[in-house]
Design an enzyme around this catalytic site. Sequence first.
Site, PDB file in Angstrom:
ATOM      1  N   ASP A 256       0.825  -1.307  -0.015  1.00 36.73           N
ATOM      2  CA  ASP A 256       0.095  -0.073  -0.045  1.00 36.73           C
ATOM      3  C   ASP A 256       0.937   1.175  -0.154  1.00 36.73           C
ATOM      4  OD1 ASP A 256      -2.062   1.892   0.121  1.00 36.73           O
ATOM      5  OD2 ASP A 256      -3.178   0.641   1.644  1.00 36.73           O
TER       6      ASP A 256
HETATM    7  C1  BGC Z   1      -4.890   3.353  -0.093  1.00 35.03           C
HETATM    8  C2  BGC Z   1      -5.082   2.339  -0.951  1.00 35.03           C
HETATM    9  C3  BGC Z   1      -4.901   3.027  -2.561  1.00 35.03           C
HETATM   10  C4  BGC Z   1      -3.547   3.765  -2.382  1.00 35.03           C
HETATM   11  C5  BGC Z   1      -3.277   4.723  -3.778  1.00 35.03           C
HETATM   12  C6  BGC Z   1      -3.959   4.270   0.137  1.00 35.03           C
HETATM   13  O1  BGC Z   1      -3.903   5.249   0.807  1.00 35.03           O
HETATM   14  O2  BGC Z   1      -5.209   2.719   0.960  1.00 35.03           O
HETATM   15  O3  BGC Z   1      -6.252   1.553  -1.242  1.00 35.03           O
HETATM   16  O4  BGC Z   1      -4.872   2.434  -3.546  1.00 35.03           O
HETATM   17  O5  BGC Z   1      -3.452   4.722  -1.228  1.00 35.03           O
HETATM   18  O6  BGC Z   1      -3.798   5.773  -3.804  1.00 35.03           O
END
Ligand code: BGC
Length: 717
Positions: A256
Amino acid sequence: MLKQLCLLTMGLLAAVRSDAQAPYDTSARIASLLQKMTLQEKVAMIHASSPFTTGGVPRLSIPELTMSDGPHGVRPEFGRDWTLDGNVADSGTYLPTGVCLAATWNPKLGYAFGRVLGREAAYRGKNVILGPGVNIIRTPLNGRNFEYQSEDPFLAGRMAVGYIKGVQDQGISACVKHFAANNQETRRFTINVEMSERALREIYLPAFKASIQEGGVHTVMAAYNKFRGQWCSQNNYLLNQILKKEWGFKGLVMSDWDAVHSTMQPLWNGLDVEMGTDLRMLPNPNYGRFFMADTVLSLVRKGQYPEYLLNEKVSRILYVMMRNGMLDGRVPRKAYNTPDHQQAALSIAAEGIVLLKNENNFLPLQGRRIRHIAVIGVNADRKQSMGGGSSQVKAFYEVTPLEGLRRLAGDSIRITYARGYNIARGAGADPVLIAEAVEAARRADVVVYVGGSTHGYNYAVWEDNAYDAEATDKPDMFLPFGQDELLQAVLKANPKTAVVLMSGGALDMRKWLAQTPAVLQSWYAGMEGGNALAGILFGRINPSGKLPMTFPVKLEDHGAHALGQYPGDSVNVYYQDDIYVGYRYYDTYKVMPQFAFGHGLSYTSFAYSDLRISRSGRKVRVQFTVKNTGRRAGAEVAQLYVSPDGPALPRPMQELKGFDKVLLQPGEQRMLSLELNEDAFRYFDDRSNHWRLDPGNYTIRVGSSSRDLRLGGKIKM
Ligand code: BGC
């Protein structure tokens, strides 16, 4: 002592090393590309090169891997400094959010959803769409429940498989997230989740496993939180042992965004791509300073990290590129805001909105002499697409409930609107707005109240009044901004009030539920949501959504809160509710929900008959007939639950193991046939760490919801 330590470290490394030797693609093409690559080129591929790309190797025609959120539309574009790039054409189809999709209980719509995403991702030049989110809905308070699917692993898995195939059939990779046990946003960056092996296997992993083994998903995103003491993005047990070794996952695991905390652990423990660490380097991101960047070069050169493990990571990235045709210059199937994308958004909303209560057939409004409708509530007139956090979408358009109602009402029905409350931090009931709403209600024939939760407005401003949004949980289950008081006053002024709730899940309805004849749960229903809602209210659409999670009477009733911990202490959260998540808790512990898992009403009625259960080898076939006994065409979701008669270990009273959605004309009947394999009867025995099937009798029930089961029979296994 030093020698002992060294031996111990080597032993540990050897153990990890054998875990890492999991199946991955070593085809001639990948091997030959690897041979041509320099060390720098390989390392460039395993970390980000901008907010949403990883490094490519232009010399060898290996492109960057370009990603986008996800999960219910292609996200607007960001510059390298993480500000929205307002100057580009980056609108997209805003689909209903995950929980609304799951409420359709229609995997074909999962496919349609994924297809739209895949095509629009291709149009915008993306290779990976960051969805679906399949984390289990453990507590109504989780701020991201709206993005997820269900409290039930089987339902979540079915919807995810449809979604993934829909995306990947367009030549775009899907990314199942957030692996694993990311069930709350409170302290998501630090919390350590502890749970039994049985809860992990029976509840929290199956939707991921289905995504990999049945959906064939190309990429997985590792979650922010820790699991059993180790960050998920560097968790040997989750990534190496389970995902890659046990499940045979061949694709790539990305972190993530900003979920990596060190170099050695992710390198050894199964992470293939580091993303988002630039977020902590703003305003001057330096991609060479990622944990898995320049440091890796020197580690490999000094012999402290073996190149074959780096090769494995690169092979996995190349494998994904091969699968979606990127290495062959294959052009994926693109399309942009087409009528069939709009139709998909409408169908999902139409089938996902749930009719929770409808006393004396108060709805639909059609067929009565209605001249004046008062629409009350902020959510009637609010666009939701840019809310929620990373899942925001710049919608091509968004039909609000008020617009949808105005369109359908035409000239013959007058519509007045009163907002009734304010969305603002700490805002309570506003006497002036309540008086205005009461006046509007009193003058109207009927009232349509559209309130509920809120979703924030713009990711760039992390609003602290956003309840259904990333990085925050809801403070409680109550309707915010004084809506209980408002609703009580409106219902007193005009009892002919239908209540529509927009939210990612359950809200406490005790203060007014008995007084209102009709309640609809409309989630965040996408850019066609207002049309779908109006269609249902006026009877043009017959509702067929069913709750993908239990709605408690009050928060304390819910298993995660009654038995388990939430949100834990400042370090750990213990899931002592174990396998008793959602209806598994309510049914086993005999607690009455407000609205049960699988509940959802229709404007017609269905009868169930002729249950036949037969076994052939280890497969069980369950057949039964569903008949539309009313006067309107409508769709029913027939649900099948299995209960063990004499379990060797305590087990949930019943578990969903099959379902089918069938559209029937008035008077029409159809025989449905569901097949169960051994998985439908097994449980994870954590005394022996194995899935086990106890021989004996099992009761099979089918019906309209987990609490409205119409037929039952037994089978011996
Ligand atoms: C989120 C993800 C997301 C990523 C990219 C993170 O803060 O938890 O679900 O895909 O950011 O934006």
